[in-house]
Design a protein around this motif. Structure first.
Motif, PDB file in Angstrom:
ATOM      1  N   ILE A 129       0.809  -1.091   0.045  1.00  0.00           N
ATOM      2  CA  ILE A 129      -0.032  -0.068  -0.227  1.00  0.00           C
ATOM      3  C   ILE A 129       0.903   1.319   0.131  1.00  0.00           C
ATOM      4  O   ILE A 129       2.004   1.231   0.203  1.00  0.00           O
ATOM      5  N   GLU A 130       0.455   2.251  -0.466  1.00  0.00           N
ATOM      6  CA  GLU A 130       0.973   3.647  -0.334  1.00  0.00           C
ATOM      7  C   GLU A 130       1.103   4.154   1.025  1.00  0.00           C
ATOM      8  O   GLU A 130      -0.046   4.217   1.588  1.00  0.00           O
ATOM      9  N   MET A 131       2.195   4.579   1.461  1.00  0.00           N
ATOM     10  CA  MET A 131       2.429   5.119   2.751  1.00  0.00           C
ATOM     11  C   MET A 131       1.503   6.256   3.215  1.00  0.00           C
ATOM     12  O   MET A 131       1.070   6.383   4.442  1.00  0.00           O
ATOM     13  N   GLU A 132       1.301   7.067   2.107  1.00  0.00           N
ATOM     14  CA  GLU A 132       0.631   8.376   2.394  1.00  0.00           C
ATOM     15  C   GLU A 132      -0.779   8.192   2.586  1.00  0.00           C
ATOM     16  O   GLU A 132      -1.654   8.835   3.245  1.00  0.00           O
ATOM     17  N   VAL A 133      -1.289   6.887   2.479  1.00  0.00           N
ATOM     18  CA  VAL A 133      -2.595   6.519   2.517  1.00  0.00           C
ATOM     19  C   VAL A 133      -2.842   6.280   4.050  1.00  0.00           C
ATOM     20  O   VAL A 133      -4.105   6.744   4.580  1.00  0.00           O
ATOM     21  N   LEU A 134      -1.896   5.915   4.909  1.00  0.00           N
ATOM     22  CA  LEU A 134      -2.113   6.007   6.336  1.00  0.00           C
ATOM     23  C   LEU A 134      -2.326   7.194   7.050  1.00  0.00           C
ATOM     24  O   LEU A 134      -1.672   8.029   6.820  1.00  0.00           O
ATOM     25  N   SER A 135      -3.229   7.181   8.174  1.00  0.00           N
ATOM     26  CA  SER A 135      -3.227   8.433   8.908  1.00  0.00           C
ATOM     27  C   SER A 135      -2.283   8.364   9.960  1.00  0.00           C
ATOM     28  O   SER A 135      -1.351   7.663   9.932  1.00  0.00           O
ATOM     29  N   ASN A 136      -2.360   9.541  10.598  1.00  0.00           N
ATOM     30  CA  ASN A 136      -1.142   9.777  11.735  1.00  0.00           C
ATOM     31  C   ASN A 136      -1.449   8.711  12.746  1.00  0.00           C
ATOM     32  O   ASN A 136      -0.229   8.235  13.305  1.00  0.00           O
ATOM     33  N   SER A 137      -2.468   8.395  13.208  1.00  0.00           N
ATOM     34  CA  SER A 137      -2.569   7.330  13.943  1.00  0.00           C
ATOM     35  C   SER A 137      -1.907   5.891  13.766  1.00  0.00           C
ATOM     36  O   SER A 137      -1.370   5.165  14.455  1.00  0.00           O
ATOM     37  N   GLN A 138      -2.236   5.756  12.628  1.00  0.00           N
ATOM     38  CA  GLN A 138      -1.884   4.445  11.935  1.00  0.00           C
ATOM     39  C   GLN A 138      -0.145   4.497  11.829  1.00  0.00           C
ATOM     40  O   GLN A 138       0.502   3.424  11.987  1.00  0.00           O
ATOM     41  N   LEU A 139       0.443   5.781  11.555  1.00  0.00           N
ATOM     42  CA  LEU A 139       2.005   5.831  11.475  1.00  0.00           C
ATOM     43  C   LEU A 139       2.594   5.585  12.715  1.00  0.00           C
ATOM     44  O   LEU A 139       3.571   5.094  12.896  1.00  0.00           O
ATOM     45  N   ILE A 140       1.700   5.936  13.782  1.00  0.00           N
ATOM     46  CA  ILE A 140       2.253   5.660  15.137  1.00  0.00           C
ATOM     47  C   ILE A 140       2.341   4.374  15.449  1.00  0.00           C
ATOM     48  O   ILE A 140       3.096   3.847  16.094  1.00  0.00           O
ATOM     49  N   ILE A 141       1.061   3.558  15.290  1.00  0.00           N
ATOM     50  CA  ILE A 141       0.969   2.148  15.466  1.00  0.00           C
ATOM     51  C   ILE A 141       2.063   1.430  14.736  1.00  0.00           C
ATOM     52  O   ILE A 141       2.744   0.527  15.371  1.00  0.00           O
ATOM     53  N   LEU A 142       2.651   1.850  13.592  1.00  0.00           N
ATOM     54  CA  LEU A 142       3.585   0.968  12.829  1.00  0.00           C
ATOM     55  C   LEU A 142       4.951   1.425  13.417  1.00  0.00           C
ATOM     56  O   LEU A 142       5.930   0.688  13.388  1.00  0.00           O
ATOM     57  N   THR A 143       5.272   2.671  13.848  1.00  0.00           N
ATOM     58  CA  THR A 143       6.441   3.066  14.888  1.00  0.00           C
ATOM     59  C   THR A 143       6.476   2.180  16.185  1.00  0.00           C
ATOM     60  O   THR A 143       7.611   1.540  16.397  1.00  0.00           O
ATOM     61  N   ILE A 144       5.412   2.017  16.557  1.00  0.00           N
ATOM     62  CA  ILE A 144       5.445   1.003  17.733  1.00  0.00           C
ATOM     63  C   ILE A 144       5.894  -0.489  17.460  1.00  0.00           C
ATOM     64  O   ILE A 144       6.766  -1.279  18.100  1.00  0.00           O
ATOM     65  N   LEU A 145       5.119  -0.854  16.452  1.00  0.00           N
ATOM     66  CA  LEU A 145       5.443  -2.263  15.937  1.00  0.00           C
ATOM     67  C   LEU A 145       6.987  -2.491  15.499  1.00  0.00           C
ATOM     68  O   LEU A 145       7.853  -3.365  15.596  1.00  0.00           O
ATOM     69  N   MET A 146       7.713  -1.625  14.806  1.00  0.00           N
ATOM     70  CA  MET A 146       8.939  -1.517  14.354  1.00  0.00           C
ATOM     71  C   MET A 146       9.919  -1.331  15.593  1.00  0.00           C
ATOM     72  O   MET A 146      10.806  -2.177  15.697  1.00  0.00           O
ATOM     73  N   LEU A 147       9.518  -0.517  16.522  1.00  0.00           N
ATOM     74  CA  LEU A 147      10.131  -0.476  17.841  1.00  0.00           C
ATOM     75  C   LEU A 147      10.265  -1.786  18.549  1.00  0.00           C
ATOM     76  O   LEU A 147      11.553  -2.276  18.977  1.00  0.00           O
ATOM     77  N   LEU A 148       9.124  -2.530  18.579  1.00  0.00           N
ATOM     78  CA  LEU A 148       9.105  -3.578  19.298  1.00  0.00           C
ATOM     79  C   LEU A 148       9.761  -4.913  18.375  1.00  0.00           C
ATOM     80  O   LEU A 148       9.925  -6.012  19.185  1.00  0.00           O
TER      81      LEU A 148
END
Length: 543
Positions: free
Chosen positions: A96-115
């Motif tokens: 999927i295109e990254m700009e489709v994701l909302s700000n809250s979804q970007l935060i969720i992905l940030t947490i996933l990448m960190l963990l």
């Protein structure tokens, strides 16, 4: 190591219940396989759970950014799960295109990448080991022969004690040995505790400094700031997301074009290059330097113990001084070879048009550094020459701590000889039974490429320029190496131009069938746990 000792002592207590030598042999083999399997299944369960929780958060609790006319595409459930797996396994494969994701979804992905990052998971492993340490050292501990052989201080004390006392009392002699052994165990436990603090501090410091530097750069340079303003991406979200992704070597960037839109921002690229190296290939080198520096400053025995007893600590990322030096030389050697070839073939390419000499050099350096597991792109991968693409495939396949280690050759030969002797006596047969049925990583990758070629055979026939075998291999190896490089999909390369076709900024796998995407999900999990398959395929003799 401590888990293994506890499990061995537990098995010893059950010896009276074993009825015969054959049963004891079977139980020993079962215990060994169970212990080895537990480590694999614990990590597999962790990544599966993390991916499922991430998928639910992306699908149920948050919604994509679809209010703007520039983002009409709504991702389906499989694509959201694919994205969650890609973030949790730090693979950055995109459907999927990254700009489709909302700000809250970007935060969720940030947490996933960190963990899902290797450094964070290794820190969790240290904390788990620490939780098994006894709060008070147990003095009623039996000292084995191996303990005495592995402890120089104990041997020296025994020698001094026997010289000064010709007939020592048994209790006094035993208590002396117990005190030395307990002091050794206490020092080791404290050293592991200090190691946990060092890794935690390293993670926090690198992320904070990296986010601050990136945010400051964007605030100071209008060209980078205008890109985010145009796309409606918050500066702080972009900075934290990109630094976490880069340090974890995931490769996700909140912009559709990845880092291509910042190819002239050399300062930004240099910040990301440092994060890539600090979080992956040079992590053991930096960790050892930090421990050495802390030891010099604080004069604590624990730091010296960590440097001298890397194997006893059992932390895979803590290497000896020789291994760290050879690893650093190998990393920079690979970068140099790739940089020379990339500049030779791509310096005057269309992707480098309009850039100064300095900008071209930094962009080329950024691209070749990313070939070792990071996967961020400053140029369109599909436009790169085939020779460089093949080199990138090799770099993506290599494990992060690959090093040229010639001094280990003789030790390896001794180990092979020892394994052959053990096999002949029956000992090695029990420990290697399961490994005989595991093939090599290259064999698994070949199987995955064949399966995907079957699921995408219709597209490979109708659209051979996009769906060619090399592009499939790049996508599979990139997913296995948890890199994220992709040639993408171009409507201009289609032989049959009839029908609607819209170019989108996501990976080549975004155009695959559901079956092909599911296979690539398996590849990402397999790649994240590839350390358990490095020794596979040894049962095959090619002659």
């Amino acid at each position: 190591m401590m888990m293994k000792n506890n499990f061995a002592s537990f098995s010893k207590k059950l010896e009276p219940f074993y009825g015969s030598p054959s049963k004891r042999s079977l139980s020993t083999l079962f215990s060994y396989l169970l212990f080895r399997s537990n480590i694999f299944f614990v990590q597999l369960s962790y990544f599966l759970t993390l991916s499922l929780v991430g998928y639910l958060a992306l699908s149920v609790f948050t919604k994509p950014r679809t209010s703007s006319s520039t983002h009409p595409f709504i991702p389906n459930e499989l694509d959201l799960f694919f994205t969650s797996v890609s973030a949790a396994t730090v693979s950055s494969m995109s459907t999927i295109e990254m700009e489709v994701l909302s700000n809250s979804q970007l935060i969720i992905l940030t947490i996933l990448m960190l963990l899902g990052g290797e450094a964070f998971i290794s820190m969790l492993g240290i904390q788990i080991e620490r939780s098994k340490f006894p709060k008070h050292q147990n003095t009623d501990t039996t000292i084995t022969v191996n303990d005495m052989k592995n402890s120089k201080s104990i041997l020296e004390q025994i020698e001094l004690y026997s010289i000064s006392h010709s007939c020592p009392e048994k209790d006094e002699y035993s208590n002396n040995l117990f005190d030395i052994h307990n002091n050794n165990e206490s020092l080791k436990n404290n050293s592991v505790r200090y190691l946990g603090y060092v890794v935690l501090g390293y993670l926090i410091l690198v992320h904070l400094v990296g986010s601050a530097l990136l945010s400051s750069y964007i605030s100071l340079f209008s060209s980078a700031r205008e890109v985010l303003n145009t796309k409606g991406i918050k500066t702080q979200t972009f900075s934290v997301f990109t630094i976490v992704s880069t340090f974890a070597n995931c490769g996700f960037v909140p912009t559709n074009e990845n880092v291509i839109v910042f190819k002239r921002n050399s300062g930004l690229l240099l910040i990301l290059i440092s994060q890539i190296l600090l979080g992956n290939t040079l992590y053991p080198v930096c960790l050892r330097l930090i421990i050495w520096s802390l030891g010099k400053i604080t004069k604590r025995r624990e730091f010296g113990y960590l440097l001298r007893n890397c194997k006893e600590i059992g932390y895979d990322h803590l290497l000896s001084s020789v291994q760290s030096t050879l690893l650093a030389l190998t990393v920079f050697g690979f970068i140099l070879v790739q940089l020379i070839l990339f500049c030779s073939l791509e310096w005057n390419s269309e992707a480098m048009d309009g850039m100064t000499f300095y900008q071209k050099f930094v962009a080329a350096l950024f691209q070749v550094v990313n070939s070792r597991h990071a996967g961020e792109s400053v140029v369109d991968i599909s436009t790169i020459s085939s020779a460089i693409l093949v080199l990138f495939v090799v770099m993506m396949y290599l494990p992060p701590y690959t090093s040229f280690f010639p001094i280990n050759y003789k030790d390896h030969q001794k180990k092979v000889s020892s394994d052959d002797n053990n096999t002949s006596t029956g000992h090695g047969r029990k420990t290697l039974l399961l490994e005989c049925f595991i093939v090599s990583p290259l064999s698994y990758l070949s199987i995955f490429v064949i399966l995907i070629s079957i699921t995408e055979r219709k597209n490979m026939k109708n659209d051979p320029l996009n769906f060619n075998v090399l592009n499939v291999i790049i996508e599979v190896v990139s997913a296995y190496g948890n890199v994220g490089f992709s040639t993408g999909y171009s409507c201009k390369r289609r032989l049959q131009q009839e029908g609607d076709c819209t170019d989108r900024y996501y990976g080549f796998s975004g155009k695959w069938s559901s079956e092909g995407k599911f296979i690539l999900i398996i590849v990402m999990f397999f790649g994240r746990l590839k350390k358990f398959s490095f020794k596979g395929g040894k049962a095959w003799k090619l002659s």
